[in-house]
Design an enzyme around this catalytic site. Sequence first.
Site, short mmCIF file in Angstrom:
data_model
loop_
_atom_site.label_atom_id
_atom_site.label_comp_id
_atom_site.label_asym_id
_atom_site.label_seq_id
_atom_site.Cartn_x
_atom_site.Cartn_y
_atom_site.Cartn_z
CB VAL A 77 -0.92 0.01 1.23
CG1 VAL A 77 -1.75 1.27 1.28
CG2 VAL A 77 -1.82 -1.23 1.22
N PRO A 78 1.12 1.80 -1.18
CG PRO A 78 1.01 2.52 -3.40
CD PRO A 78 0.33 1.64 -2.41
CB CYS A 79 1.80 5.29 2.71
SG CYS A 79 3.00 4.27 3.53
CG HIS A 80 6.54 4.50 -1.30
ND1 HIS A 80 5.92 3.28 -1.13
CD2 HIS A 80 6.84 4.58 -2.62
CE1 HIS A 80 5.87 2.64 -2.30
NE2 HIS A 80 6.41 3.42 -3.22
NE ARG A 81 3.93 3.91 -5.96
CZ ARG A 81 3.33 2.78 -6.31
NH1 ARG A 81 2.01 2.75 -6.47
NH2 ARG A 81 4.03 1.69 -6.51
#
Length: 350
Positions: free
Chosen positions: A315-319
């Site tokens: 779940v790409p919260c880094h984006r």
Amino acid sequence: MMTLPSTTEMYRALVERDGSFEGLFFACVRTTGIFCRPTCHARKPKPENVEFASTIQEALHRGYRPCQLCEPMSAGAAAPNWLAPLLDELKAQPDMKLRDQDLRVRGLDPVQVRRTFKRSFGMTFQAYQRACRLGVAMKALHTGSATIDAGMDAGFDSDSGFRQAFARVFGDTPGRARTRAMLTATWIESPLGPMLAIAGDDGLQLLEFVDRRALETELRELRRTLGTAIVPGEHPILQRAATQLREYFQGARREFDLPLAQHGSTFQLAAWQALREIPYGETRSYSDMARRVGSPGAVRAIGRVNGQNRLAIVVPCHRVIRSDGSLCGYGGGRWRKQWLLELEARGVRG
Ligand SMILES: [Zn+2]
């Protein structure tokens, strides 16, 4: 930072006791469970028995103990003698949580302890305790639950300390846990350091970098929410996750195809879903995300919910970055966020 020299180069430096690599890496010896400086005078391990860590903390998180010959923990200034009894105590009882009062009882000044830890080991006393505790628990993931049930020594002096440290992190020892619903935990290596992955038949429940500060809290919450125990082992979903992560880190995978088990409010679930819709290699601002979930005013809440994401990378919260393009915080550390965004940018450029 995390950029290690090549394995060949590190192994050469290790064998030749090359002092210029001092502080750049630590050699963790699988057969002995000990980690060393490159220049250690102990007999050098075979290449297949050594793994490399970039920091002391990482070596501890992997469950290794400092070598008594080269004393990698006394990197900066040597740890003073008065600290030795405390270090021994922590080694024997890695589950101990010592607070200021406990230190005073031992005739130690908490302020001095904190200062000395920071100076000698480059980490806070709290981080050191956490690293010892997690290291033991993580080691259990390598050695298997039978080890813990049998109370066998997995590289720690005290069996009970080992079992207790495991229980402190994972809630219970596997034998006792088997009477309840279970989640399975494993350890996944990544170029950004080891990750802890937990899954049940419903899907992937947690994927985090082992050194994430909130990890123990997340594990506690997970156990409380689900009323389950967590035991080390294998699970088909964990195997799929490991394969897909490896492909992702090689730049060969852009999307993850894994069942995810997420627990949260409607808002949280919507926000996490919106994260999964950000395409690989792209970024969004917090206000973009707030609009996306239909609550344009909820920018702060979006930030908070991003931080509560327990499934790093997948779940790409880094984006999600600030509107001005700056990175801001990331649970796994800002340097990891940067690394992931660069990996994806390279992937998109082809
Ligand atoms: Zn050594």
